[in-house]
Motif scaffolding. Structure first.
Motif, PDB file in Angstrom:
ATOM      1  N   ASP A 143       0.803  -1.226   0.000  1.00  0.00           N
ATOM      2  CA  ASP A 143       0.000   0.000   0.000  1.00  0.00           C
ATOM      3  C   ASP A 143       0.834   1.273   0.000  1.00  0.00           C
ATOM      4  O   ASP A 143       0.288   2.370   0.058  1.00  0.00           O
ATOM      5  CB  ASP A 143      -0.922   0.017   1.221  1.00  0.00           C
ATOM      6  N   TYR A 144       2.186   1.146  -0.098  1.00  0.00           N
ATOM      7  CA  TYR A 144       3.013   2.340   0.097  1.00  0.00           C
ATOM      8  C   TYR A 144       4.330   2.221  -0.662  1.00  0.00           C
ATOM      9  O   TYR A 144       4.885   1.126  -0.797  1.00  0.00           O
ATOM     10  CB  TYR A 144       3.297   2.525   1.587  1.00  0.00           C
ATOM     11  N   ASN A 145       4.803   3.375  -1.144  1.00  0.00           N
ATOM     12  CA  ASN A 145       6.108   3.505  -1.785  1.00  0.00           C
ATOM     13  C   ASN A 145       6.241   2.670  -3.054  1.00  0.00           C
ATOM     14  O   ASN A 145       7.272   2.090  -3.344  1.00  0.00           O
ATOM     15  CB  ASN A 145       7.246   3.147  -0.819  1.00  0.00           C
ATOM     16  N   MET A 146       5.145   2.643  -3.831  1.00  0.00           N
ATOM     17  CA  MET A 146       5.202   1.976  -5.122  1.00  0.00           C
ATOM     18  C   MET A 146       4.212   2.657  -6.061  1.00  0.00           C
ATOM     19  O   MET A 146       3.333   3.394  -5.631  1.00  0.00           O
ATOM     20  CB  MET A 146       4.900   0.479  -4.988  1.00  0.00           C
ATOM     21  N   LEU A 147       4.376   2.406  -7.345  1.00  0.00           N
ATOM     22  CA  LEU A 147       3.448   2.929  -8.336  1.00  0.00           C
ATOM     23  C   LEU A 147       2.082   2.286  -8.136  1.00  0.00           C
ATOM     24  O   LEU A 147       1.985   1.075  -7.942  1.00  0.00           O
ATOM     25  CB  LEU A 147       3.953   2.629  -9.751  1.00  0.00           C
ATOM     26  N   GLU A 148       1.057   3.108  -8.179  1.00  0.00           N
ATOM     27  CA  GLU A 148      -0.309   2.580  -8.102  1.00  0.00           C
ATOM     28  C   GLU A 148      -0.720   2.190  -9.528  1.00  0.00           C
ATOM     29  O   GLU A 148      -1.391   2.925 -10.244  1.00  0.00           O
ATOM     30  CB  GLU A 148      -1.232   3.628  -7.487  1.00  0.00           C
ATOM     31  N   GLY A 149      -0.281   1.002  -9.914  1.00  0.00           N
ATOM     32  CA  GLY A 149      -0.370   0.561 -11.297  1.00  0.00           C
ATOM     33  C   GLY A 149      -1.793   0.377 -11.797  1.00  0.00           C
ATOM     34  O   GLY A 149      -2.694  -0.006 -11.039  1.00  0.00           O
ATOM     35  N   ILE A 150      -1.982   0.633 -13.097  1.00  0.00           N
ATOM     36  CA  ILE A 150      -3.287   0.400 -13.726  1.00  0.00           C
ATOM     37  C   ILE A 150      -3.575  -1.102 -13.771  1.00  0.00           C
ATOM     38  O   ILE A 150      -4.708  -1.534 -13.522  1.00  0.00           O
ATOM     39  CB  ILE A 150      -3.317   1.002 -15.144  1.00  0.00           C
ATOM     40  N   SER A 151      -2.556  -1.903 -14.066  1.00  0.00           N
ATOM     41  CA  SER A 151      -2.748  -3.359 -14.047  1.00  0.00           C
ATOM     42  C   SER A 151      -3.003  -3.844 -12.620  1.00  0.00           C
ATOM     43  O   SER A 151      -3.783  -4.785 -12.408  1.00  0.00           O
ATOM     44  CB  SER A 151      -1.527  -4.063 -14.634  1.00  0.00           C
ATOM     45  N   ARG A 152      -2.362  -3.220 -11.644  1.00  0.00           N
ATOM     46  CA  ARG A 152      -2.621  -3.534 -10.226  1.00  0.00           C
ATOM     47  C   ARG A 152      -4.085  -3.288  -9.896  1.00  0.00           C
ATOM     48  O   ARG A 152      -4.752  -4.126  -9.268  1.00  0.00           O
ATOM     49  CB  ARG A 152      -1.709  -2.683  -9.348  1.00  0.00           C
ATOM     50  N   GLN A 153      -4.606  -2.129 -10.303  1.00  0.00           N
ATOM     51  CA  GLN A 153      -6.013  -1.817 -10.048  1.00  0.00           C
ATOM     52  C   GLN A 153      -6.930  -2.786 -10.776  1.00  0.00           C
ATOM     53  O   GLN A 153      -7.972  -3.196 -10.248  1.00  0.00           O
ATOM     54  CB  GLN A 153      -6.316  -0.383 -10.489  1.00  0.00           C
ATOM     55  N   THR A 154      -6.530  -3.187 -11.988  1.00  0.00           N
ATOM     56  CA  THR A 154      -7.323  -4.147 -12.752  1.00  0.00           C
ATOM     57  C   THR A 154      -7.449  -5.469 -11.991  1.00  0.00           C
ATOM     58  O   THR A 154      -8.540  -6.059 -11.918  1.00  0.00           O
ATOM     59  CB  THR A 154      -6.678  -4.382 -14.127  1.00  0.00           C
ATOM     60  N   VAL A 155      -6.348  -5.939 -11.407  1.00  0.00           N
ATOM     61  CA  VAL A 155      -6.390  -7.193 -10.647  1.00  0.00           C
ATOM     62  C   VAL A 155      -7.252  -7.058  -9.400  1.00  0.00           C
ATOM     63  O   VAL A 155      -7.995  -7.989  -9.041  1.00  0.00           O
ATOM     64  CB  VAL A 155      -4.960  -7.643 -10.291  1.00  0.00           C
ATOM     65  N   ILE A 156      -7.190  -5.927  -8.737  1.00  0.00           N
ATOM     66  CA  ILE A 156      -8.048  -5.710  -7.571  1.00  0.00           C
ATOM     67  C   ILE A 156      -9.519  -5.799  -7.978  1.00  0.00           C
ATOM     68  O   ILE A 156     -10.340  -6.417  -7.280  1.00  0.00           O
ATOM     69  CB  ILE A 156      -7.721  -4.354  -6.912  1.00  0.00           C
ATOM     70  N   GLU A 157      -9.855  -5.237  -9.138  1.00  0.00           N
ATOM     71  CA  GLU A 157     -11.232  -5.328  -9.645  1.00  0.00           C
ATOM     72  C   GLU A 157     -11.589  -6.769 -10.003  1.00  0.00           C
ATOM     73  O   GLU A 157     -12.709  -7.235  -9.714  1.00  0.00           O
ATOM     74  CB  GLU A 157     -11.396  -4.426 -10.869  1.00  0.00           C
ATOM     75  N   LEU A 158     -10.659  -7.481 -10.630  1.00  0.00           N
ATOM     76  CA  LEU A 158     -10.923  -8.875 -11.009  1.00  0.00           C
ATOM     77  C   LEU A 158     -11.128  -9.749  -9.771  1.00  0.00           C
ATOM     78  O   LEU A 158     -11.984 -10.649  -9.776  1.00  0.00           O
ATOM     79  CB  LEU A 158      -9.770  -9.428 -11.852  1.00  0.00           C
ATOM     80  N   CYS A 159     -10.355  -9.509  -8.723  1.00  0.00           N
ATOM     81  CA  CYS A 159     -10.524 -10.276  -7.487  1.00  0.00           C
ATOM     82  C   CYS A 159     -11.938 -10.087  -6.933  1.00  0.00           C
ATOM     83  O   CYS A 159     -12.578 -11.046  -6.484  1.00  0.00           O
ATOM     84  CB  CYS A 159      -9.488  -9.847  -6.450  1.00  0.00           C
ATOM     85  N   ALA A 160     -12.421  -8.850  -6.970  1.00  0.00           N
ATOM     86  CA  ALA A 160     -13.786  -8.577  -6.488  1.00  0.00           C
ATOM     87  C   ALA A 160     -14.807  -9.346  -7.324  1.00  0.00           C
ATOM     88  O   ALA A 160     -15.757  -9.930  -6.790  1.00  0.00           O
ATOM     89  CB  ALA A 160     -14.059  -7.078  -6.540  1.00  0.00           C
ATOM     90  N   GLU A 161     -14.616  -9.379  -8.656  1.00  0.00           N
ATOM     91  CA  GLU A 161     -15.540 -10.102  -9.536  1.00  0.00           C
ATOM     92  C   GLU A 161     -15.510 -11.605  -9.282  1.00  0.00           C
ATOM     93  O   GLU A 161     -16.553 -12.278  -9.340  1.00  0.00           O
ATOM     94  CB  GLU A 161     -15.184  -9.844 -10.999  1.00  0.00           C
ATOM     95  N   LEU A 162     -14.331 -12.128  -9.003  1.00  0.00           N
ATOM     96  CA  LEU A 162     -14.156 -13.572  -8.831  1.00  0.00           C
ATOM     97  C   LEU A 162     -14.399 -14.036  -7.395  1.00  0.00           C
ATOM     98  O   LEU A 162     -14.315 -15.232  -7.108  1.00  0.00           O
ATOM     99  CB  LEU A 162     -12.747 -13.981  -9.267  1.00  0.00           C
ATOM    100  N   GLY A 163     -14.680 -13.104  -6.499  1.00  0.00           N
ATOM    101  CA  GLY A 163     -14.926 -13.466  -5.101  1.00  0.00           C
ATOM    102  C   GLY A 163     -13.661 -13.828  -4.346  1.00  0.00           C
ATOM    103  O   GLY A 163     -13.719 -14.580  -3.360  1.00  0.00           O
ATOM    104  N   ILE A 164     -12.540 -13.283  -4.782  1.00  0.00           N
ATOM    105  CA  ILE A 164     -11.261 -13.533  -4.107  1.00  0.00           C
ATOM    106  C   ILE A 164     -10.987 -12.386  -3.141  1.00  0.00           C
ATOM    107  O   ILE A 164     -11.019 -11.216  -3.536  1.00  0.00           O
ATOM    108  CB  ILE A 164     -10.114 -13.641  -5.135  1.00  0.00           C
ATOM    109  N   ASP A 165     -10.726 -12.696  -1.893  1.00  0.00           N
ATOM    110  CA  ASP A 165     -10.395 -11.664  -0.912  1.00  0.00           C
ATOM    111  C   ASP A 165      -9.078 -11.009  -1.298  1.00  0.00           C
ATOM    112  O   ASP A 165      -8.101 -11.691  -1.631  1.00  0.00           O
ATOM    113  CB  ASP A 165     -10.271 -12.257   0.494  1.00  0.00           C
ATOM    114  N   VAL A 166      -9.030  -9.674  -1.250  1.00  0.00           N
ATOM    115  CA  VAL A 166      -7.816  -8.950  -1.571  1.00  0.00           C
ATOM    116  C   VAL A 166      -7.567  -7.879  -0.512  1.00  0.00           C
ATOM    117  O   VAL A 166      -8.502  -7.207  -0.071  1.00  0.00           O
ATOM    118  CB  VAL A 166      -7.885  -8.324  -2.990  1.00  0.00           C
ATOM    119  N   GLN A 167      -6.326  -7.752  -0.096  1.00  0.00           N
ATOM    120  CA  GLN A 167      -5.930  -6.786   0.925  1.00  0.00           C
ATOM    121  C   GLN A 167      -4.849  -5.879   0.358  1.00  0.00           C
ATOM    122  O   GLN A 167      -3.927  -6.345  -0.319  1.00  0.00           O
ATOM    123  CB  GLN A 167      -5.392  -7.507   2.163  1.00  0.00           C
TER     124      GLN A 167
END
Length: 310
Positions: A217-241
């Motif tokens: 959550d800190y000291n890294m690029l907030e990547g577009i692909s990173r955000q895409t995976v966070i969205e995919l986890c929500a769609e697939l019912g995978i817990d993401v932190q």
């Protein structure tokens, strides 16, 4: 904004890509940055990269918005608006004729008047290019999984260089890559000075433990692909932190995968020499990779390239 034109002719080979530099369009082979520009001499550049696959930009709005945030964060003042930048990106892809492309947009610090060394007095300009798409890793690495290693080189602290604004400060990344190569790893993972995971050279990092996905959550690029995976986890019912992740958690993870515009989701098979999942990417990593490409090919978050914009 006044943009100089360049005409496609049979005598010019555009297959290697097209570029736009400081108001002019040209084949990528003709694109140049002056040696005396501060962009070159001081690594004073912010940038972003968007991919084109099968004639479709992926999340172009998000990439332009992040580029503009980076521009403002490092106090650049280019003349091009977001709407004009979009037109430029469409045009260079159209000029190249590429159906799959790696499309970069840079904002560079030029020079001030002779004897002036204050960055606020320097000219700023935009440079963009479209080149054939290449993955972060070759195909055999995608199947085998990446060999990752935690580097002894720490990430530049956020307090010194804001990693959320995509920039050219890669000294730590480059030294970590030399170190990884010497240990037989494909890529390094960099920690901060507290010993927590940040990112790797050109990619974000995720771990999986007991079916739960986590990313720093800190000291890294907030990547577009990173955000895409966070969205995919929500769609697939995978817990993401999204939280701090210690080096010990990385070394003990069930799975590790990385995300990048240049390849999407890429699974790892080893961390610091420890083999995971029979030396192959794990099931969660593989599901996310497959879903990512299925949705991209179906038109998710895409914008068709205007190939008439030549």
């Amino acid at each position: 904004m006044s943009m100089m034109s360049s005409t496609k002719t049979d005598a010019i080979d555009w297959s290697k890509g097209a570029a736009y530099v400081n108001g002019a369009f040209m084949p990528i082979s003709e694109a140049r940055v002056p040696l005396t520009d501060w962009a070159y001499r001081r690594s004073d550049v912010v940038y972003d990269v968007v991919s084109v696959w099968d004639g479709q930009f992926f999340r172009l709005d998000d990439h332009i918005a992040r580029f503009r945030r980076s521009i403002k964060r490092y106090r650049f003042t280019p003349q091009e608006t977001d709407a004009e930048l979009r037109q430029i990106l469409h045009r260079i892809v159209a000029m190249s004729g590429l159906r799959s492309a790696y499309v970069a947009m840079d904002c560079l610090r030029g020079q001030a008047a002779l004897g002036i060394r204050v960055p606020s007095k320097a000219k700023n300009y935009i440079a963009c290019y479209a080149a054939p798409f290449t993955s972060l890793v070759p195909e055999e690495h995608l199947q085998r999984g990446l060999k990752l290693a935690i580097s002894t080189i720490p990430r530049i602290p956020h307090e010194c260089v804001d990693a959320t604004a995509k920039n050219f400060h890669w000294g730590d990344m480059n030294m970590a890559m030399f170190e990884a190569e010497e240990t037989g790893a494909d890529f390094p993972l960099l920690l901060d000075f507290k010993g927590n995971l940040t990112e790797g050279p050109g990619f974000n990092v995720f771990i999986v433990r007991d079916g739960v996905v986590a990313t720093p959550d800190y000291n890294m690029l907030e990547g577009i692909s990173r955000q895409t995976v966070i969205e995919l986890c929500a769609e697939l019912g995978i817990d993401v932190q999204v939280r701090p992740i210690s080096a010990a958690e990385v070394r003990d993870a069930d799975e590790i995968f990385i995300t990048s515009t240049a390849g999407g989701v890429i699974g790892a098979s080893q961390i610091d020499g420890r083999i995971m999942n029979n030396d192959r990417p794990g099931p969660v990593s593989s599901e996310l990779r497959e879903t990512y490409w299925e949705k991209r090919k179906s038109g998710w978050h895409t914008e068709p390239v205007n190939y008439d914009a030549v």
